[in-house]
Design a protein around this motif. Structure first.
Motif, PDB file in Angstrom:
ATOM      1  N   GLY A 142       2.499  53.248  17.479  1.00 19.75           N
ATOM      2  CA  GLY A 142       2.829  52.068  16.957  1.00 19.75           C
ATOM      3  C   GLY A 142       4.150  51.281  17.249  1.00 19.75           C
ATOM      4  N   LEU A 143       4.939  52.418  17.633  1.00 17.63           N
ATOM      5  CA  LEU A 143       6.192  51.940  18.224  1.00 17.63           C
ATOM      6  C   LEU A 143       6.151  51.227  19.516  1.00 17.63           C
ATOM      7  CD1 LEU A 143       8.810  54.413  17.666  1.00 17.63           C
ATOM      8  CD2 LEU A 143       8.872  52.333  16.516  1.00 17.63           C
ATOM      9  N   ARG A 144       5.336  51.732  20.206  1.00 14.55           N
ATOM     10  CA  ARG A 144       4.921  51.222  21.743  1.00 14.55           C
ATOM     11  C   ARG A 144       4.433  49.874  21.621  1.00 14.55           C
ATOM     12  NH1 ARG A 144       5.537  55.278  25.550  1.00 14.55           N
ATOM     13  NH2 ARG A 144       4.901  57.441  24.960  1.00 14.55           N
ATOM     14  N   LEU A 145       3.361  49.609  20.731  1.00 14.97           N
ATOM     15  CA  LEU A 145       2.780  48.644  20.439  1.00 14.97           C
ATOM     16  C   LEU A 145       3.547  47.331  19.956  1.00 14.97           C
ATOM     17  CD1 LEU A 145      -0.664  49.875  19.337  1.00 14.97           C
ATOM     18  CD2 LEU A 145      -0.261  48.659  21.470  1.00 14.97           C
ATOM     19  N   GLN A 146       4.568  47.548  19.032  1.00 10.70           N
ATOM     20  CA  GLN A 146       5.278  46.809  18.413  1.00 10.70           C
ATOM     21  C   GLN A 146       6.320  46.142  19.495  1.00 10.70           C
ATOM     22  OE1 GLN A 146       5.083  45.327  15.202  1.00 10.70           O
ATOM     23  NE2 GLN A 146       6.538  44.021  15.632  1.00 10.70           N
ATOM     24  N   PHE A 147       7.055  47.295  20.333  1.00 10.95           N
ATOM     25  CA  PHE A 147       7.820  46.949  21.465  1.00 10.95           C
ATOM     26  C   PHE A 147       7.180  45.958  22.206  1.00 10.95           C
ATOM     27  CE2 PHE A 147       8.865  47.586  25.810  1.00 10.95           C
ATOM     28  CZ  PHE A 147      10.373  47.371  25.692  1.00 10.95           C
ATOM     29  N   ALA A 148       5.783  46.141  22.698  1.00 14.66           N
ATOM     30  CA  ALA A 148       5.105  45.293  23.492  1.00 14.66           C
ATOM     31  C   ALA A 148       5.082  44.083  22.923  1.00 14.66           C
ATOM     32  CB  ALA A 148       3.777  45.916  23.899  1.00 14.66           C
ATOM     33  N   HIS A 149       4.593  43.933  21.565  1.00 14.88           N
ATOM     34  CA  HIS A 149       4.486  42.564  21.079  1.00 14.88           C
ATOM     35  C   HIS A 149       5.584  41.702  20.993  1.00 14.88           C
ATOM     36  CE1 HIS A 149       3.719  39.832  17.724  1.00 14.88           C
ATOM     37  NE2 HIS A 149       2.083  40.081  18.012  1.00 14.88           N
ATOM     38  N   GLU A 150       6.865  42.476  20.822  1.00 12.16           N
ATOM     39  CA  GLU A 150       8.121  41.705  20.808  1.00 12.16           C
ATOM     40  C   GLU A 150       8.458  41.358  22.161  1.00 12.16           C
ATOM     41  OE1 GLU A 150      10.863  43.949  18.497  1.00 12.16           O
ATOM     42  OE2 GLU A 150       9.608  44.149  16.777  1.00 12.16           O
ATOM     43  N   ALA A 151       8.157  42.120  23.095  1.00 13.04           N
ATOM     44  CA  ALA A 151       8.547  41.773  24.562  1.00 13.04           C
ATOM     45  C   ALA A 151       7.593  40.580  24.809  1.00 13.04           C
ATOM     46  CB  ALA A 151       8.645  42.823  25.362  1.00 13.04           C
ATOM     47  N   LEU A 152       6.514  40.531  24.765  1.00 11.84           N
ATOM     48  CA  LEU A 152       5.509  39.598  25.066  1.00 11.84           C
ATOM     49  C   LEU A 152       6.017  38.122  24.490  1.00 11.84           C
ATOM     50  CD1 LEU A 152       2.069  41.463  24.743  1.00 11.84           C
ATOM     51  CD2 LEU A 152       3.206  40.391  26.875  1.00 11.84           C
ATOM     52  N   ASN A 153       6.722  38.264  23.233  1.00 12.98           N
ATOM     53  CA  ASN A 153       6.842  36.935  22.448  1.00 12.98           C
ATOM     54  C   ASN A 153       8.102  36.275  23.356  1.00 12.98           C
ATOM     55  OD1 ASN A 153       5.492  35.955  20.095  1.00 12.98           O
ATOM     56  ND2 ASN A 153       5.849  37.765  19.214  1.00 12.98           N
ATOM     57  N   ARG A 154       8.936  36.954  23.965  1.00 16.37           N
ATOM     58  CA  ARG A 154      10.073  36.494  24.455  1.00 16.37           C
ATOM     59  C   ARG A 154      10.174  36.678  26.369  1.00 16.37           C
ATOM     60  NH1 ARG A 154      12.177  41.506  22.096  1.00 16.37           N
ATOM     61  NH2 ARG A 154      12.755  43.009  23.708  1.00 16.37           N
ATOM     62  N   ALA A 155       8.728  36.900  26.657  1.00 16.06           N
ATOM     63  CA  ALA A 155       8.632  37.043  28.038  1.00 16.06           C
ATOM     64  C   ALA A 155       8.894  35.684  28.964  1.00 16.06           C
ATOM     65  CB  ALA A 155       7.248  37.584  28.489  1.00 16.06           C
ATOM     66  N   ASP A 156       9.302  35.665  30.043  1.00 17.13           N
ATOM     67  CA  ASP A 156       9.480  34.437  30.766  1.00 17.13           C
ATOM     68  C   ASP A 156       8.201  34.661  31.804  1.00 17.13           C
ATOM     69  OD1 ASP A 156       9.928  36.407  32.924  1.00 17.13           O
ATOM     70  OD2 ASP A 156      12.362  36.154  32.702  1.00 17.13           O
ATOM     71  N   ARG A 157       8.047  33.394  32.684  1.00 14.88           N
ATOM     72  CA  ARG A 157       7.012  33.339  33.285  1.00 14.88           C
ATOM     73  C   ARG A 157       6.873  34.183  34.638  1.00 14.88           C
ATOM     74  NH1 ARG A 157       4.521  28.863  32.358  1.00 14.88           N
ATOM     75  NH2 ARG A 157       5.371  27.178  31.056  1.00 14.88           N
ATOM     76  N   SER A 158       8.116  34.984  34.893  1.00 14.59           N
ATOM     77  CA  SER A 158       7.983  36.099  36.033  1.00 14.59           C
ATOM     78  C   SER A 158       7.648  37.188  35.574  1.00 14.59           C
ATOM     79  CB  SER A 158       9.257  36.103  36.645  1.00 14.59           C
ATOM     80  OG  SER A 158      10.430  36.641  35.750  1.00 14.59           O
ATOM     81  N   THR A 159       7.276  37.494  34.234  1.00 14.02           N
ATOM     82  CA  THR A 159       7.083  39.037  33.388  1.00 14.02           C
ATOM     83  C   THR A 159       5.528  38.817  33.399  1.00 14.02           C
ATOM     84  OG1 THR A 159       9.026  38.924  32.454  1.00 14.02           O
ATOM     85  CG2 THR A 159       7.334  40.453  31.662  1.00 14.02           C
ATOM     86  N   SER A 160       4.894  39.886  33.608  1.00 18.99           N
ATOM     87  CA  SER A 160       3.431  40.070  33.333  1.00 18.99           C
ATOM     88  C   SER A 160       3.154  41.096  32.371  1.00 18.99           C
ATOM     89  CB  SER A 160       2.661  40.629  34.815  1.00 18.99           C
ATOM     90  OG  SER A 160       3.208  41.989  35.092  1.00 18.99           O
ATOM     91  N   VAL A 161       1.520  40.980  32.178  1.00 15.28           N
ATOM     92  CA  VAL A 161       1.375  42.069  30.800  1.00 15.28           C
ATOM     93  C   VAL A 161       1.556  43.282  31.312  1.00 15.28           C
ATOM     94  CG1 VAL A 161      -0.644  42.585  29.399  1.00 15.28           C
ATOM     95  CG2 VAL A 161      -0.119  40.121  29.587  1.00 15.28           C
ATOM     96  N   ALA A 162       1.105  43.854  32.584  1.00 18.85           N
ATOM     97  CA  ALA A 162       1.177  45.020  33.207  1.00 18.85           C
ATOM     98  C   ALA A 162       2.322  45.585  32.991  1.00 18.85           C
ATOM     99  CB  ALA A 162       0.491  45.008  34.704  1.00 18.85           C
ATOM    100  N   GLN A 163       3.661  44.567  33.342  1.00 21.30           N
ATOM    101  CA  GLN A 163       4.958  45.117  33.396  1.00 21.30           C
ATOM    102  C   GLN A 163       5.500  45.750  32.144  1.00 21.30           C
ATOM    103  OE1 GLN A 163       6.848  41.494  35.241  1.00 21.30           O
ATOM    104  NE2 GLN A 163       7.460  42.762  36.865  1.00 21.30           N
ATOM    105  N   ILE A 164       5.007  44.847  30.970  1.00 23.36           N
ATOM    106  CA  ILE A 164       5.499  44.997  29.782  1.00 23.36           C
ATOM    107  C   ILE A 164       4.583  46.281  29.198  1.00 23.36           C
ATOM    108  CG2 ILE A 164       5.098  43.905  27.144  1.00 23.36           C
ATOM    109  CD1 ILE A 164       5.872  41.475  28.136  1.00 23.36           C
TER     110      ILE A 164
END
Length: 318
Positions: free
Chosen positions: A262-284
């Motif tokens: 759950g922590l991993r998924l929440q971290f990913a959700h928050e990171a995706l919300n603030r990701a810039d155009r150079s960040t990919s889903v795989a990186q997160i």
């Protein structure tokens, strides 16, 4: 993104009350709203997207709100944090009633009925946060609801001051990524301030337990990107036995491995919300400790109801 609503927007004469009820219910929670302004309904609501949180400034005449049982359980679990600026508010939920004045704040849970009232000419900030975001930091937040929190000292003061700073920056046209980061910081400070409340620790035994859990959470957050993170490595890193680790989590109703996920998924959700155009889903996904991209996508979609790529596209479009 900034939205502004007033009682005169989209409402014909003598229909302001119905329109204002709809605005408040959509921006905050679905509520039964009554006005105590002798028929004169007036107000303004400003709202900013700080994904995963949203922040609203409500300026209104007197309100009496009820969240009924039929309003509950129809949406993702959410919390409202109300911070009065002008006028007191009175709140009742879970058999508890509290009065909250400017400089204080109160927490409201979406899944239980409640009553909320404020007098004439009230102004308040309202922070709306998914329960999952707070739960990932301090566990189930239910015990913190309908209690009065002091925003004039300690971590509560830090949270209150940072909220005021965020409100100033909301008007400056910052990027969605920066606003999302500020929203995450607000959730972090809120969680810390809730942990300082006396009701967070109810006995000497729970104090020891909570101290262990705080240390465990800090360790897990530092090593979240490690795909090999497990109950065994956590126990070793925190100097306790695996058996005691599982015993600490017994009362939470959530196994250690599920909590880590759950922590991993929440971290990913928050990171995706603030990701810039150079960040990919795989990186997160990898930063959150998922070694398998397909498994990450499946788990994320099950928890949040949409694929991580959809969230990333929506964040980039803002």
């Amino acid at each position: 993104m900034h939205k502004r609503y007033t009682t005169t927007d989209g409402a014909q004469r003598n229909q302001e009350a119905d329109y204002w009820r709809e605005v408040i219910s959509e921006a905050l929670f679905n509520l039964q709203v009554a006005f105590n302004d002798d028929g004169a309904v007036r107000g303004q609501l400003d709202q900013w997207d700080l994904a995963p949180a949203s922040l609203s400034l409500l300026v209104s005449g007197g309100l009496d709100c009820k969240r009924l049982r039929q309003h509950c359980d129809k949406e993702e679990r959410q919390l409202l944090l109300t911070v009065p600026v002008q006028g007191d508010v009175e709140f009742s939920q879970l058999g508890r009633t509290t009065r909250c004045a400017p400089g204080q704040f109160v927490l409201e849970l979406s899944e239980e009925p409640y009553e909320f009232g404020c007098g004439q000419d009230s102004t308040m900030w309202v922070l709306k946060v998914p329960v999952s975001a707070v739960k990932a930091r301090i566990g189930e937040p239910r015990r913190f609801c309908a209690r009065q929190y002091d925003g004039s000292q300690g971590v509560g003061r830090l949270f209150h001051d940072y909220l005021q700073l965020v409100t100033q920056h909301c008007e400056l046209g910052h990027s969605h990524q920066l606003l999302s980061m500020m929203g995450t910081h607000l959730i972090d400070l809120l969680s810390l301030s809730l942990q300082q409340h006396p009701d967070a620790l109810q006995s000497e035994q729970s104090a020891v337990r909570d101290a262990h859990l705080v240390r465990i959470e800090a360790y897990v957050r530092r090593h979240l990107s490690d795909p090999e993170l497990s109950p065994g490595t956590i126990a070793e890193g925190c100097g306790i036995s695996p058996r005691y680790l599982h015993l600490l989590f017994k009362d939470t109703g959530e196994p250690v491995s599920q909590w880590i996920r759950g922590l991993r998924l929440q971290f990913a959700h928050e990171a995706l919300n603030r990701a810039d155009r150079s960040t990919s889903v795989a990186q997160i996904a990898y930063a959150a400790g998922f070694g398998d991209h397909a498994k990450f996508t499946h788990a994320f979609s099950r928890k949040f109801g949409h694929a991580p790529s959809e969230l990333l596209r929506a964040a980039r479009a803002k």
